[in-house]
Motif scaffolding. Structure first.
Motif, mmCIF file in Angstrom:
data_model
loop_
_atom_site.group_PDB
_atom_site.id
_atom_site.type_symbol
_atom_site.label_atom_id
_atom_site.label_comp_id
_atom_site.label_asym_id
_atom_site.label_seq_id
_atom_site.Cartn_x
_atom_site.Cartn_y
_atom_site.Cartn_z
ATOM 1 N N ALA A 91 59.360 4.868 -22.871
ATOM 2 C CA ALA A 91 60.718 4.850 -22.316
ATOM 3 C C ALA A 91 60.838 3.808 -21.207
ATOM 4 O O ALA A 91 61.831 3.075 -21.142
ATOM 5 C CB ALA A 91 61.095 6.238 -21.801
ATOM 6 N N ILE A 92 59.828 3.716 -20.360
ATOM 7 C CA ILE A 92 59.830 2.707 -19.289
ATOM 8 C C ILE A 92 59.890 1.311 -19.898
ATOM 9 O O ILE A 92 60.674 0.459 -19.472
ATOM 10 C CB ILE A 92 58.584 2.865 -18.384
ATOM 11 C CG1 ILE A 92 58.695 4.148 -17.564
ATOM 12 C CG2 ILE A 92 58.400 1.642 -17.484
ATOM 13 C CD1 ILE A 92 57.410 4.531 -16.849
ATOM 14 N N PHE A 93 59.075 1.070 -20.915
ATOM 15 C CA PHE A 93 59.071 -0.240 -21.555
ATOM 16 C C PHE A 93 60.429 -0.555 -22.182
ATOM 17 O O PHE A 93 60.951 -1.646 -22.031
ATOM 18 C CB PHE A 93 57.975 -0.308 -22.625
ATOM 19 C CG PHE A 93 58.001 -1.599 -23.391
ATOM 20 C CD1 PHE A 93 57.435 -2.741 -22.847
ATOM 21 C CD2 PHE A 93 58.598 -1.678 -24.643
ATOM 22 C CE1 PHE A 93 57.469 -3.943 -23.538
ATOM 23 C CE2 PHE A 93 58.635 -2.872 -25.336
ATOM 24 C CZ PHE A 93 58.069 -4.010 -24.786
ATOM 25 N N ARG A 94 61.011 0.405 -22.887
ATOM 26 C CA ARG A 94 62.299 0.178 -23.556
ATOM 27 C C ARG A 94 63.412 -0.071 -22.544
ATOM 28 O O ARG A 94 64.290 -0.892 -22.777
ATOM 29 C CB ARG A 94 62.654 1.349 -24.472
ATOM 30 C CG ARG A 94 61.751 1.474 -25.675
ATOM 31 C CD ARG A 94 61.919 0.318 -26.622
ATOM 32 N NE ARG A 94 61.046 0.473 -27.783
ATOM 33 C CZ ARG A 94 60.661 -0.532 -28.529
ATOM 34 N NH1 ARG A 94 61.051 -1.754 -28.265
ATOM 35 N NH2 ARG A 94 59.877 -0.331 -29.552
ATOM 36 N N VAL A 95 63.378 0.619 -21.425
ATOM 37 C CA VAL A 95 64.393 0.394 -20.396
ATOM 38 C C VAL A 95 64.240 -1.008 -19.803
ATOM 39 O O VAL A 95 65.227 -1.705 -19.559
ATOM 40 C CB VAL A 95 64.301 1.474 -19.286
ATOM 41 C CG1 VAL A 95 65.115 1.077 -18.070
ATOM 42 C CG2 VAL A 95 64.765 2.821 -19.823
ATOM 43 N N ALA A 96 63.003 -1.428 -19.595
ATOM 44 C CA ALA A 96 62.747 -2.739 -18.989
ATOM 45 C C ALA A 96 62.968 -3.890 -19.955
ATOM 46 O O ALA A 96 63.184 -5.026 -19.544
ATOM 47 C CB ALA A 96 61.327 -2.795 -18.456
ATOM 48 N N SER A 97 62.940 -3.619 -21.237
ATOM 49 C CA SER A 97 63.009 -4.666 -22.247
ATOM 50 C C SER A 97 64.423 -5.203 -22.416
ATOM 51 O O SER A 97 65.347 -4.458 -22.702
ATOM 52 C CB SER A 97 62.524 -4.111 -23.588
ATOM 53 O OG SER A 97 62.709 -5.070 -24.599
ATOM 54 N N PRO A 98 64.601 -6.531 -22.249
ATOM 55 C CA PRO A 98 65.933 -7.119 -22.473
ATOM 56 C C PRO A 98 66.426 -6.905 -23.899
ATOM 57 O O PRO A 98 67.611 -6.767 -24.134
ATOM 58 C CB PRO A 98 65.732 -8.611 -22.193
ATOM 59 C CG PRO A 98 64.451 -8.713 -21.466
ATOM 60 C CD PRO A 98 63.631 -7.504 -21.832
ATOM 61 N N ALA A 99 65.508 -6.832 -24.864
ATOM 62 C CA ALA A 99 65.912 -6.614 -26.263
ATOM 63 C C ALA A 99 66.571 -5.261 -26.420
ATOM 64 O O ALA A 99 67.536 -5.115 -27.154
ATOM 65 C CB ALA A 99 64.705 -6.729 -27.182
ATOM 66 N N SER A 100 66.072 -4.243 -25.706
ATOM 67 C CA SER A 100 66.684 -2.918 -25.818
ATOM 68 C C SER A 100 68.055 -2.913 -25.169
ATOM 69 O O SER A 100 68.970 -2.250 -25.643
ATOM 70 C CB SER A 100 65.796 -1.851 -25.195
ATOM 71 O OG SER A 100 65.773 -1.982 -23.784
ATOM 72 N N LEU A 101 68.220 -3.686 -24.110
ATOM 73 C CA LEU A 101 69.530 -3.766 -23.488
ATOM 74 C C LEU A 101 70.527 -4.428 -24.426
ATOM 75 O O LEU A 101 71.653 -3.957 -24.560
ATOM 76 C CB LEU A 101 69.449 -4.556 -22.176
ATOM 77 C CG LEU A 101 68.599 -3.934 -21.074
ATOM 78 C CD1 LEU A 101 68.514 -4.874 -19.886
ATOM 79 C CD2 LEU A 101 69.161 -2.600 -20.643
ATOM 80 N N ALA A 102 70.103 -5.481 -25.096
ATOM 81 C CA ALA A 102 71.001 -6.169 -26.025
ATOM 82 C C ALA A 102 71.345 -5.267 -27.205
ATOM 83 O O ALA A 102 72.479 -5.224 -27.652
ATOM 84 C CB ALA A 102 70.360 -7.467 -26.516
ATOM 85 N N ALA A 103 70.358 -4.514 -27.697
ATOM 86 C CA ALA A 103 70.597 -3.638 -28.849
ATOM 87 C C ALA A 103 71.542 -2.505 -28.470
ATOM 88 O O ALA A 103 72.381 -2.100 -29.261
ATOM 89 C CB ALA A 103 69.283 -3.073 -29.376
#
Length: 168
Positions: A153-165
């Motif tokens: 969850a920490i990685f997904r929150v920090a990931s710009p790709a998850s923000l774009a998705a």
């Protein structure tokens, strides 16, 4: 008698309210469990798709690249037109391999298997490379033992790709 009747009504309504609150809390717990299950299922699907892309499609493209190289060696010396077309095919295969790697990495970076620390360091490195913005990761040097789900969850929150998705 009137007062006793009111007290009984208050007690009944208080009990009904507590029962409703308990059912609501149980619903919240079920909802959290379902959300966690959905996230685990999404991550497992991402991992499966990324692995299949990398393994199956990646191997097929690599085999195609080798066949193209054999085609150039076997028939290209006396045929400059064929050599030109073989070169273009190689470029296309190389670009496709790059796309497969990019999609596979976007779905689930392999560095994530090493833990959240290295995965966040990788994110910072990628961010620097693609944005020309100097930044650094400030994190504890030792792992905190948060568990796979929390680290993911920490990685997904920090990931710009998850923000774009999530913004689509």
């Amino acid at each position: 008698a009137y007062r006793e009747g009111l007290e009984l009504q208050v007690a009944e309504r208080t009990a009904a309210l507590r029962e409703s609150e308990q059912r609501l809390e149980e619903s919240y717990v079920r909802l959290r469990d379902l959300a966690a299950y959905r996230e685990r299922a999404r991550e497992e699907e991402r991992m499966r798709i990324a692995r299949e892309l990398h393994d199956e499609l990646g191997q097929a493209l690599t085999a195609l690249r080798m066949k193209i190289a054999l085609l150039r060696v076997e028939f290209g010396q006396d045929n400059p037109g064929l050599t030109h077309h073989v070169g273009k095919m190689n470029e296309l295969v190389d670009r496709t391999i790059g796309v497969v790697r990019g999609v596979s990495t976007a779905l689930r970076p392999a560095v994530l298997d090493m833990g959240v620390g290295p995965a966040l360091e990788w994110l910072v490195k990628e961010f620097r490379a693609h944005s020309d913005i100097d930044c650094e990761l400030v994190a504890p040097e030792r792992t905190l033992g948060l568990g796979d789900a929390v680290e993911l969850a920490i990685f997904r929150v920090a990931s710009p790709a998850s923000l774009a998705a999530d913004c689509r």
